[in-house]
Write a protein that holds these residues in place. Structure first.
Motif, short mmCIF file in Angstrom:
data_model
loop_
_atom_site.label_atom_id
_atom_site.label_comp_id
_atom_site.label_asym_id
_atom_site.label_seq_id
_atom_site.Cartn_x
_atom_site.Cartn_y
_atom_site.Cartn_z
N GLY A 139 0.82 -1.21 0.00
CA GLY A 139 0.00 0.00 0.00
C GLY A 139 0.85 1.26 0.00
N THR A 140 0.57 2.13 0.96
CA THR A 140 1.29 3.40 1.05
C THR A 140 2.79 3.16 1.24
OG1 THR A 140 -0.62 4.60 1.82
CG2 THR A 140 1.50 5.45 2.53
N SER A 141 3.13 2.13 1.98
CA SER A 141 4.56 1.85 2.20
C SER A 141 5.24 1.43 0.90
CB SER A 141 4.73 0.76 3.26
OG SER A 141 4.30 1.25 4.51
N SER B 211 7.31 -0.48 6.61
CA SER B 211 5.99 -0.78 7.17
C SER B 211 5.73 0.14 8.36
CB SER B 211 5.93 -2.24 7.62
OG SER B 211 4.73 -2.49 8.30
N GLU B 212 4.61 0.84 8.31
CA GLU B 212 4.24 1.69 9.44
C GLU B 212 4.07 0.82 10.69
OE1 GLU B 212 2.17 3.30 12.49
OE2 GLU B 212 1.00 1.95 11.26
N SER B 213 3.24 -0.21 10.56
CA SER B 213 2.90 -1.05 11.72
C SER B 213 4.04 -2.00 12.08
CB SER B 213 1.66 -1.88 11.42
OG SER B 213 1.92 -2.72 10.29
N THR C 82 2.78 -6.10 9.08
CA THR C 82 2.15 -6.55 7.83
C THR C 82 2.75 -7.90 7.42
OG1 THR C 82 1.75 -4.29 7.21
CG2 THR C 82 1.69 -5.90 5.43
N SER D 250 -2.83 6.15 5.99
CA SER D 250 -1.53 6.71 6.37
C SER D 250 -1.30 8.07 5.75
CB SER D 250 -0.42 5.78 5.89
OG SER D 250 -0.51 4.56 6.54
N LYS E 250 -5.33 7.62 -1.62
CA LYS E 250 -5.98 8.37 -0.52
C LYS E 250 -7.42 8.69 -0.91
CE LYS E 250 -3.85 7.64 2.11
NZ LYS E 250 -2.58 7.06 2.31
N GLU F 275 -9.57 5.39 -0.73
CA GLU F 275 -9.86 4.81 0.58
C GLU F 275 -10.67 5.75 1.46
OE1 GLU F 275 -6.33 3.64 2.77
OE2 GLU F 275 -5.24 5.38 2.07
C1 F6R Z 1 -3.16 3.29 3.14
C2 F6R Z 1 -2.56 2.44 4.12
C3 F6R Z 1 -2.20 1.05 3.72
C4 F6R Z 1 -0.88 0.61 4.39
C5 F6R Z 1 -0.61 -0.86 4.11
C6 F6R Z 1 0.71 -1.30 4.70
O1 F6R Z 1 -3.42 4.56 3.64
O2 F6R Z 1 -2.37 2.82 5.24
O3 F6R Z 1 -2.10 0.90 2.34
O4 F6R Z 1 0.14 1.42 3.91
O5 F6R Z 1 -1.63 -1.65 4.63
O6 F6R Z 1 0.74 -1.12 6.07
P1 F6R Z 1 2.11 -1.01 6.85
O7 F6R Z 1 2.78 0.21 6.40
O8 F6R Z 1 1.72 -0.99 8.29
O9 F6R Z 1 2.89 -2.24 6.49
#
Ligand code: F6R
Length: 614
Positions: free
Chosen positions: A307-309, A353-355, A358, A406, A491, A494
Motif C-alpha cells: 500500500g502506502t509503504s 511498514s508503518e505497523s 504486515t 496513512s 488516498k 480509501e
Molecule cells: C493506506 C494504508 C495502507 C498501508 C498498508 C501497509 O493509507 O495505510 O495501504 O500502507 O496496509 O501497512 P504497513 O505500512 O503498516 O505495512
C-alpha cells in the motif's frame, strides 16, 4: 488485523476492555465483543458494529468481573455478524483470536463428527472447541502448569496457522493464558494487574513496562505475576521494555479527526525522523548496523512494502539509485514473497511498514534473510515483528498514527529513505562531504517549507465543493512524482470511496486517456523539474479532451496558470524531496472530498490499519 485485549487484576475489567479496544479500533471495526469471569461463570456481550455500539449495550445491561478479554474484528472467515464476533465460547472456554487457522476445516469436520456444535463460520471457534476438549481441571503435570495452559498447549500442537490468542475459563478462573505465532501480542505490567493487547499503544495510559511475546511462546498471567514458556515448555526469562511513547499523541488534540491532526503533524513528524540523524553536515546512523565495507559490497537493493509503504518504496528507488547509484528493485510484498527473486548475500532488503506487522512484508524480509541478504526495516512501531526480525531498523518516530489511512508516516518514511540514500551514497564514496552537507541542507530547508504547504488547506477545502460528487478521478505524475500520483489516488479511493487511478503522465495516452471527459477531474503534478515541460504536454492533452484539470505547480510558475483554471502552488523543493511537498495537498483533497460525502474519514469501510493476514 483485528485487535485483542485482556485484563486481570483488582479493577472492573469491563471499562478497561472497552477503553483499550477503542484504541485498537484501527485494526478492524466490523464487530466487537467481550467476555468476563464473575462468580464462576462467563458474562459475554457481542455486537455488530464498532466499540460504541458495544459500549451502548453495556450501559443498558452492565457486565462486570475482574478478569476479561475483548476483541474488535476485521472479518476473514465469515461475515460480520454477532455469531461470528469474538469471543468464541465452547463449554467453559472463552477465547479471542487474531490470525488465520489454516487447517480449521479438517479440524471442524472431526469435531462435528464427535458431536460438537458450531455457532459461527469462523476458524477461531475450532480453537475454542479444541481447548475445551483438551481441558481437564486437574491435569497438573505439564511444565506450564495445570488446567487452561495445558489445554492451550495441547491445542497449539493440533492447529496450524497464525495466531495471537487469549483464553479464559471459569473452570480455571484465576488466570489468562495467551499464545503467539506470527501475530503480535504484548503484556503490560501493572501493580497486581496486567493488561494484554495486540499493540502496546492500546495500554499506554495504564502501564509503561511491557513484555513482548515471541513466536511459539505461551504466557500464563495471574494477579501475582506472569510466566512465559517456549515451544518446548521451558520457562523463558523475558526482557521488560519501558515504553517512551507519549499517551497525549493518542488523542485528537482539538482536531475534528485524527487524520486531520496527523496531516498537520507532518512538520513535527518529519523533524523527529530526521533529527538525531543529521549533525553538522553529516549523517549519523546509529541504528544502521551495516559497516561501510558491507555497503560497498551491496550490488542490488530490494525495497518492499504494501500500500502506502510500497508507494514510499517506489519513491525511495529514485532517491537511492539517483544518489548512491546502487540498482534498486521495488516489489509489493505479497508479490515478492512468492516470486523467488534473485537475492543473495550481496543484496540489501529494505522493508517499509508503518505497523511493522504486515504479514507479507515480514514474509518477504524473512525470505530474503534465508537467502543471505542484509536487511533493514523502516518502521513506525518500536519492537514490531518486522523491526525485531531485521538486522537494522530505522524507526521513523512519527508517533502513533490512529487514522487508518496513512499520512504522516508516508512523508516520514520518505524522509528516512532520503537520509538513508544520502548515507549510502556517502559511504559508497559517490558523493563527497560538500555534497552530503548540501543534500542535508535540502531536507532541512524543506522542513521549513512544509508549514507553508499546510496553508493550502482552505483553498483545497473550497475546491472539494466542486468535485465531491464526481464518479472518478485521474492522477498524473512523472518521474519521482508518479508514485505520488499513485498515493494521491489511493488516498482518494480509501477515504471517499470514489474510484481514482494514478498513472505516469507519459503513459496516459496508452489507455487511460479514454476516461477523460468533462466529468472526470484530472489531478496533474507539475513541479518545475526536469520533466516540467512534459507535464505541460499532459495538461494540454487532457484539456483537448475537455477534461477538468487541477494542477499542483511550483510557486512562481507563471506558465501553468495560463493553461489551467485550478492551479495550486507548492513551495520549491529539490528533486528528491518534491514528493514530500506534493503529497500533503493530495491528502487534504481526499480528506475534504470524503468529509463532504459524509464519510468516516478516520475509519474507512472494510479497511484495517494493521494487515496481519494474507
Ligand atoms: C493506506 C494504508 C495502507 C498501508 C498498508 C501497509 O493509507 O495505510 O495501504 O500502507 O496496509 O501497512 P504497513 O505500512 O503498516 O505495512
Amino acid at each position: 488485523m483485528s485487535g485483542i485485549v485482556g485484563y486481570i487484576g483488582w479493577q472492573n475489567a469491563v471499562p478497561i476492555l472497552i477503553d483499550t479496544l477503542k484504541r485498537l479500533e484501527y485494526r478492524g471495526y466490523d464487530s466487537t465483543g467481550i467476555a468476563v469471569i464473575k462468580d464462576s461463570s462467563l458474562g459475554i456481550r457481542k455486537r455488530v458494529g464498532d466499540i460504541d455500539v458495544l459500549k451502548e449495550s453495556l450501559y443498558k445491561e452492565p457486565l462486570n468481573g475482574m478478569i476479561g478479554i475483548g476483541h474488535t474484528r476485521w472479518a476473514t472467515h465469515g461475515k460480520p455478524t454477532e455469531e461470528n464476533a469474538h469471543p468464541h465460547i465452547a463449554g467453559k472456554i472463552a477465547i479471542v483470536h487474531n490470525g488465520i487457522i489454516e487447517n480449521y476445516l479438517s479440524l471442524k469436520e472431526s469435531l462435528l463428527k464427535e458431536g460438537r456444535k458450531f455457532l459461527s463460520d469462523t476458524d477461531t471457534e475450532v480453537i475454542a472447541h479444541l481447548i475445551d476438549k483438551n481441558f481437564t481441571p486437574s491435569a497438573g503435570s505439564g511444565p506450564a502448569g495445570s488446567g487452561l495452559e495445558s489445554a492451550v498447549q495441547k491445542t497449539l500442537k493440533e492447529i496450524s496457522g497464525t495466531y495471537a490468542l487469549v483464553a479464559i475459563s471459569p473452570a480455571d478462573p484465576e488466570k489468562i493464558v495467551i499464545a503467539r505465532n506470527e501475530n503480535p501480542i504484548v503484556i503490560g505490567l501493572g501493580r497486581g494487574e496486567f493488561f494484554i493487547a495486540s499493540d502496546a499503544s492500546a495500554i499506554l495510559s495504564y502501564v509503561k513496562d511491557i513484555i513482548f511475546l515471541d513466536d511459539g511462546e505461551i504466557a500464563v498471567i495471574k494477579k501475582e505475576g506472569v510466566q512465559v514458556y517456549d515451544r518446548n515448555n521451558k520457562q523463558v526469562e523475558k526482557n521488560i521494555r519501558r515504553l517512551g511513547l507519549n499517551p497525549i499523541l493518542m488523542e485528537k488534540g482539538g482536531y475534528k479527526h485524527f487524520i486531520l491532526k496527523e496531516i498537520f503533524e507532518q512538520p513535527r513528524a518529519i523533524w523527529d525522523t530526521v533529527r538525531g540523524r543529521v549533525s553538522g553536515g553529516e549523517i549519523i546512523f546509529e541504528d544502521f548496523k551495516l559497516s561501510s565495507s558491507d555497503i560497498k559490497k551491496i550490488k542490488r537493493i530490494f525495497i518492499t512494502g504494501c500500500g502506502t509503504s510500497w508507494h514510499a518504496g517506489l519513491i525511495g528507488k529514485f532517491m537511492i539509485e539517483g544518489l548512491s547509484r546502487i540498482p534498486v528493485e521495488v516489489d509489493i510484498s505479497s508479490e515478492l514473497r512468492y516470486r523467488n527473486p534473485i537475492i543473495d548475500s550481496d543484496t540489501l532488503i529494505i522493508a517499509i511498514s508503518e505497523s511493522g506487522e504486515t504479514v507479507d512484508t515480514i514474509a518477504s524480509l524473512r525470505d530474503g534473510k534465508k537467502k543471505g541478504a542484509k536487511t533493514v526495516s523502516i518502521c513506525n512501531t518500536i519492537e514490531s515483528s518486522l523491526s525485531r526480525e531485521s538486522v537494522s531498523t530505522i524507526n521513523i518516530h512519527a508517533g502513533p498514527e490512529i487514522s487508518v489511512a496513512s499520512t504522516k508516516t508516508f512523508t516520514s518514511s520518505l524522509s528516512a529513505l532520503y537520509i538513508l540514500s544520502v548515507y549510502l551514497a556517502k559511504l559508497k564514496g559517490v558523493i563527497d562531504d560538500n555534497e552530503t552537507a548540501g543534500l542535508i541542507n535540502d531536507i532541512v530547508t524543506v522542513m521549513g517549507k512544509i508549514e507553508d504547504v499546510m496553508g493550502l488547506e482552505e483553498e483545497i477545502e473550497g475546491l472539494s465543493k466542486m468535485f465531491y460528487e464526481k464518479k472518478g478521478f485521474l492522477y498524473l505524475g512523472r518521474g519521482i512524482n508518479y508514485p505520488v500520483a499513485l498515493e494521491g489516488a489511493m488516498k482518494m479511493k480509501e477515504l471517499s470511496y470514489i474510484y481514482a487511478e494514478g498513472y505516469p503522465g507519459g503513459e496516459m495516452k496508452h489507455g487511460p486517456i479514454a476516461l477523460i471527459d468533462e466529468h472526470t477531474p484530472v489531478v496533474i503534478l507539475a513541479p518545475q523539474n526536469i520533466l516540467y515541460e512534459k507535464s505541460l504536454i499532459d495538461i494540454e492533452e487532457v484539456k483537448a479532451r475537455n477534461g477538468v484539470v487541477i494542477v499542483f505547480a511550483t510557486e512562481g510558475d507563471t506558465e501553468v496558470v495560463k493553461m489551467a483554471r485550478h492551479v495550486l502552488y507548492v513551495p520549491h523543493a529539490s528533486e528528491y524531496l518534491t514528493p514530500i511537498i506534493m503529497s500533503i495537498p493530495l491528502q487534504f483533497l481526499a480528506y475534504y472530498v470524503a468529509l463532504r460525502r459524509g464519510l468516516n474519514v478516520d475509519r474507512p469501510r472494510n479497511l484495517a490499519k494493521s494487515v496481519t493476514v494474507e
